[in-house]
Design a protein around this motif. Structure first.
Motif, PDB file in Angstrom:
ATOM      1  N   UNK A   1       0.884  -1.426   0.168  1.00 54.62           N
ATOM      2  CA  UNK A   1       0.196  -0.195  -0.291  1.00 54.62           C
ATOM      3  C   UNK A   1       0.959   1.466   0.110  1.00 54.62           C
ATOM      4  N   UNK A   2       0.849   2.395  -0.701  1.00 56.18           N
ATOM      5  CA  UNK A   2       1.395   3.499  -0.876  1.00 56.18           C
ATOM      6  C   UNK A   2       1.252   4.501   0.076  1.00 56.18           C
ATOM      7  N   UNK A   3       1.952   5.634   0.270  1.00 58.87           N
ATOM      8  CA  UNK A   3       1.953   6.342   1.186  1.00 58.87           C
ATOM      9  C   UNK A   3       0.245   6.607   1.820  1.00 58.87           C
ATOM     10  N   UNK A   4      -0.286   7.760  -0.681  1.00 57.04           N
ATOM     11  CA  UNK A   4      -1.636   8.291  -0.408  1.00 57.04           C
ATOM     12  C   UNK A   4      -2.453   7.014  -0.458  1.00 57.04           C
ATOM     13  N   UNK A   5      -2.570   5.863  -0.409  1.00 55.97           N
ATOM     14  CA  UNK A   5      -3.688   5.364  -0.559  1.00 55.97           C
ATOM     15  C   UNK A   5      -3.310   4.877   1.305  1.00 55.97           C
ATOM     16  N   UNK A   6      -2.810   4.798   2.313  1.00 55.84           N
ATOM     17  CA  UNK A   6      -3.192   4.913   3.598  1.00 55.84           C
ATOM     18  C   UNK A   6      -3.256   6.344   3.832  1.00 55.84           C
ATOM     19  N   UNK A   7      -2.874   7.436   4.048  1.00 54.40           N
ATOM     20  CA  UNK A   7      -3.053   8.439   4.242  1.00 54.40           C
ATOM     21  C   UNK A   7      -4.698   8.528   4.226  1.00 54.40           C
ATOM     22  N   UNK A   8      -5.716   7.922   2.297  1.00 53.08           N
ATOM     23  CA  UNK A   8      -6.448   8.498   1.909  1.00 53.08           C
ATOM     24  C   UNK A   8      -7.486   7.550   3.466  1.00 53.08           C
ATOM     25  N   UNK A   9      -7.095   5.700   2.639  1.00 54.96           N
ATOM     26  CA  UNK A   9      -7.731   4.610   4.333  1.00 54.96           C
ATOM     27  C   UNK A   9      -7.140   5.375   5.672  1.00 54.96           C
ATOM     28  N   UNK A  10      -6.926   6.318   6.226  1.00 52.64           N
ATOM     29  CA  UNK A  10      -6.992   6.768   7.515  1.00 52.64           C
ATOM     30  C   UNK A  10      -7.786   7.684   7.708  1.00 52.64           C
ATOM     31  N   UNK A  11      -8.115   9.026   6.633  1.00 56.47           N
ATOM     32  CA  UNK A  11      -8.753  10.272   6.223  1.00 56.47           C
ATOM     33  C   UNK A  11     -10.213   9.446   6.506  1.00 56.47           C
ATOM     34  N   UNK A  12     -10.460   8.100   5.841  1.00 60.09           N
ATOM     35  CA  UNK A  12     -12.039   8.030   5.682  1.00 60.09           C
ATOM     36  C   UNK A  12     -12.719   7.397   6.750  1.00 60.09           C
ATOM     37  N   UNK A  13     -11.423   6.951   7.693  1.00 56.13           N
ATOM     38  CA  UNK A  13     -11.566   5.767   8.911  1.00 56.13           C
ATOM     39  C   UNK A  13     -11.673   7.008  10.125  1.00 56.13           C
ATOM     40  N   UNK A  14     -11.362   8.193   9.755  1.00 53.76           N
ATOM     41  CA  UNK A  14     -11.490   9.273  10.062  1.00 53.76           C
ATOM     42  C   UNK A  14     -12.736   9.691  10.701  1.00 53.76           C
ATOM     43  N   UNK A  15     -12.951  10.543   9.330  1.00 52.76           N
ATOM     44  CA  UNK A  15     -14.399  10.425   8.840  1.00 52.76           C
ATOM     45  C   UNK A  15     -15.698   9.167   9.623  1.00 52.76           C
ATOM     46  N   UNK A  16     -16.015   8.462   9.354  1.00 49.70           N
ATOM     47  CA  UNK A  16     -16.617   7.208   9.222  1.00 49.70           C
ATOM     48  C   UNK A  16     -16.754   7.784  11.015  1.00 49.70           C
ATOM     49  N   UNK A  17     -15.448   7.219  11.761  1.00 51.94           N
ATOM     50  CA  UNK A  17     -15.755   7.837  13.095  1.00 51.94           C
ATOM     51  C   UNK A  17     -16.093   9.051  13.715  1.00 51.94           C
ATOM     52  N   UNK A  18     -15.892   9.894  12.801  1.00 52.47           N
ATOM     53  CA  UNK A  18     -16.580  11.348  13.888  1.00 52.47           C
ATOM     54  C   UNK A  18     -18.257  10.970  13.797  1.00 52.47           C
ATOM     55  N   UNK A  19     -18.391  10.714  12.365  1.00 58.14           N
ATOM     56  CA  UNK A  19     -20.205  10.412  11.763  1.00 58.14           C
ATOM     57  C   UNK A  19     -20.604   9.789  12.891  1.00 58.14           C
ATOM     58  N   UNK A  20     -19.641   8.684  13.540  1.00 58.88           N
ATOM     59  CA  UNK A  20     -20.742   7.169  13.793  1.00 58.88           C
ATOM     60  C   UNK A  20     -20.764   7.939  15.226  1.00 58.88           C
ATOM     61  N   UNK A  21     -19.714   8.462  15.686  1.00 61.41           N
ATOM     62  CA  UNK A  21     -19.865   9.284  17.246  1.00 61.41           C
ATOM     63  C   UNK A  21     -20.460  10.367  17.796  1.00 61.41           C
ATOM     64  N   UNK A  22     -20.615  10.852  16.087  1.00 66.36           N
ATOM     65  CA  UNK A  22     -21.528  12.717  16.565  1.00 66.36           C
ATOM     66  C   UNK A  22     -22.836  11.630  16.628  1.00 66.36           C
ATOM     67  N   UNK A  23     -23.159  12.593  18.332  1.00 61.16           N
ATOM     68  CA  UNK A  23     -24.808  12.119  18.699  1.00 61.16           C
ATOM     69  C   UNK A  23     -25.561  12.845  17.796  1.00 61.16           C
ATOM     70  N   UNK A  24     -26.017  13.684  17.604  1.00 61.42           N
ATOM     71  CA  UNK A  24     -27.111  13.949  16.580  1.00 61.42           C
ATOM     72  C   UNK A  24     -27.642  13.558  16.028  1.00 61.42           C
ATOM     73  N   UNK A  25     -26.044  13.551  14.026  1.00 63.06           N
ATOM     74  CA  UNK A  25     -25.926  12.409  13.352  1.00 63.06           C
ATOM     75  C   UNK A  25     -26.177  11.052  13.491  1.00 63.06           C
ATOM     76  N   UNK A  26     -25.878  10.555  14.567  1.00 63.49           N
ATOM     77  CA  UNK A  26     -25.903   8.160  15.037  1.00 63.49           C
ATOM     78  C   UNK A  26     -27.690   8.746  15.545  1.00 63.49           C
ATOM     79  N   UNK A  27     -28.529   9.441  16.310  1.00 65.28           N
ATOM     80  CA  UNK A  27     -29.543   9.114  16.627  1.00 65.28           C
ATOM     81  C   UNK A  27     -30.398   9.420  15.218  1.00 65.28           C
ATOM     82  N   UNK A  28     -30.088  10.408  14.540  1.00 65.78           N
ATOM     83  CA  UNK A  28     -31.359  11.222  13.077  1.00 65.78           C
ATOM     84  C   UNK A  28     -30.948   9.534  12.558  1.00 65.78           C
TER      85      UNK A  28
END
Length: 87
Positions: A1-28
Motif C-alpha cells: 500500500x502506498x503512502x497516498x493510499x494509507x493517508x486516504x484510508x486513514x482519512x476515510x476511517x477518521x470521517x467514518x468514526x466522527x460521523x458514527x460518534x456524532x450524537x445528533x447524526x447517530x440519533x437521526x
C-alpha cells in the motif's frame, strides 16, 4: 500500500468514526428520522465527504470551512433536524 493510499484510508476511517460518534447524526440515523433510507443517506453523506476531499480528483475540492454549512443543510433537509447547539 502506498503512502497516498494509507493517508486516504486513514482519512476515510477518521470521517467514518466522527460521523458514527456524532450524537445528533447517530440519533437521526438510528431512529430513522430520514425515513427507512436513513442508513443509505448516512452512507451517501460519508461518500460525498470522501469525494469532496479527494486529492486525486481534478475538480475543485471543498473548502473545509464550507463543510459545516453543508452538514447543517444536509441534516435539515434529509433528517429534519436543526443543530443549534454548535455540535
Amino acid at each position: 500500500m502506498s503512502a497516498d493510499q494509507i493517508q486516504i484510508a486513514e482519512f476515510q476511517a477518521g470521517v467514518t468514526a466522527v460521523l458514527r460518534m456524532w450524537s445528533p447524526f447517530r440519533a437521526a440515523v438510528d431512529n430513522q428520522w430520514g425515513g427507512i433510507e436513513s442508513h443509505a443517506k448516512a452512507n451517501d453523506l460519508r461518500t460525498s465527504i470522501f469525494e469532496n476531499f479527494d486529492l486525486s480528483q481534478t475538480k475543485q475540492r471543498m473548502d473545509p470551512t464550507d463543510l459545516e454549512d453543508d452538514l447543517v443543510i444536509y441534516l435539515e433537509e434529509e433528517f429534519s433536524i436543526g443543530l443549534e447547539d454548535g455540535s
